[in-house]
Enzyme design. Sequence first.
Site, mmCIF file in Angstrom:
data_model
loop_
_atom_site.group_PDB
_atom_site.id
_atom_site.type_symbol
_atom_site.label_atom_id
_atom_site.label_comp_id
_atom_site.label_asym_id
_atom_site.label_seq_id
_atom_site.Cartn_x
_atom_site.Cartn_y
_atom_site.Cartn_z
ATOM 1 N N HIS A 58 0.694 -0.607 0.346
ATOM 2 C CA HIS A 58 -0.089 0.565 0.068
ATOM 3 C C HIS A 58 0.821 1.507 0.393
ATOM 4 O O HIS A 58 1.157 2.012 0.826
ATOM 5 C CB HIS A 58 -1.140 0.028 1.147
ATOM 6 N N HIS A 60 1.604 5.013 -2.107
ATOM 7 C CA HIS A 60 0.847 6.254 -3.227
ATOM 8 C C HIS A 60 2.263 7.230 -4.184
ATOM 9 O O HIS A 60 2.696 7.767 -3.162
ATOM 10 C CB HIS A 60 0.257 7.972 -1.625
ATOM 11 N N GLN A 153 -8.947 9.456 -5.089
ATOM 12 C CA GLN A 153 -9.243 9.942 -4.136
ATOM 13 C C GLN A 153 -10.176 11.051 -3.918
ATOM 14 O O GLN A 153 -10.392 11.182 -2.588
ATOM 15 C CB GLN A 153 -7.695 10.931 -4.515
ATOM 16 N N GLU A 214 -10.558 4.168 7.040
ATOM 17 C CA GLU A 214 -10.082 5.007 7.024
ATOM 18 C C GLU A 214 -10.508 6.127 8.248
ATOM 19 O O GLU A 214 -10.497 8.086 7.812
ATOM 20 C CB GLU A 214 -8.458 5.804 6.078
#
Length: 424
Positions: A58, A60, A153, A214
Amino acid sequence: MLDLLLTNATLPDGRTGLSIAVQNGRIVEVAPHIDATPAQQIVDAAGLLIAPHFVDPHFHMDATLSYGLPRVNASGTLLEGIALWGELKPQLTGDALIERALTYCDWAVGKGLLAIRAHVDTSDPSLLAVDAMLDVQRRVAPYLDLQLVAFPQDGVLRSPGGVENLKRALDKGVDVVGGIPHFERTMSEGAASVKLLCEIAAERGKLVDMHCDESDDPMSRHIETLAFETQRLGLQGRVTGSHCTSMHSMDNYYVSKLLPLIAESGVSVIANPLINITLQGRNDSYPKRRGMTRVPELMAAGVNVAFGHDCVMDPWYSLGSADMLEVAHMGLHVAQMTSQNGMRRCFDAVTTHAAKVMHLEGYGLEVGCDASFMLLQARDPIEAIRLRATRLKVFRRGKLVADTTPAVATLSLTGRPKSTSWMR
Ligand code: FE2
């Protein structure tokens, strides 16, 4: 003739004194003694740990190494990070995205991190970041497996054109369907996004990996919908819930019902310890919640749990160095997994469990696996975590891709023998 022979290796499962023979990029034999003579290269592991390479499930990659652009996250919160990323997006260029990502991949290789799943933002209709990351994926392929997730996003339903942009990213070759249900406008919209995205994945034969819950909100229960949709659509073993931090704050009775559902659906869970401990609990006074998902409980229920790095020097996190041992170290502490078995499971969370999330083929140290492994300056996985051990040599399919000088301090004035200088 063998291409490579490693001798006197210790493996993560505790076996010692083993030799590993490599031919044509693959492991052809693992045994106590292998005839050393016909090998092009012989490496004496000197009893140290040989482990399959690290895997970050995971990350970005489109945001990495952008710290301070255009400004620093003042509150340190997730939501300001998302807003900051929104401010940065209009200023992004393909060349800068590619350069930062390639720099990060160099760091990764030096740390024995040879497979990364990266969420790439699909909210911008130009798909600039998607094109840049696909380019990076092609460029790094000789030395690193980069798997891309189409990540809306700004919310796939919340942002105009969100669904279409995500589908266009998949059409371009992005590997995995992402999502962010807790960022949609309402709980029901979040659940609808999970259903829609799982259906898109089922239609196209893709894997799923959603940022899921999250949040510190115990009522954020999209992981339940994700597990249910996984079963409904026959996606068992192909779906991952990332973060799942709300589970930290959920009611215990509800969790006792939720964990078996996740296990039955074969949904993997990824905790991101460095980020979770930094971003969660920000609205608490004291006591402050840690906010990381229930790692040992999920593992005990039979769920595949992995740890991700998530961010390195970006709008959400100002630190990090592509070191999955740092991730495992933090995960161990936050989850209080201090038993011998618990510490070993933290090593698994950045190696074998993470490889399972990514469906990596040929991963491991068995005969027939890719010879993609590393020699660590440690004698076992626990010592590797404790020392964040130097990755002395990193091999990818039998070829040396990185080596690092051993960490040895030269001491003066202590009067102690030199053997203490290995930082044990
Ligand atoms: Fe993330």
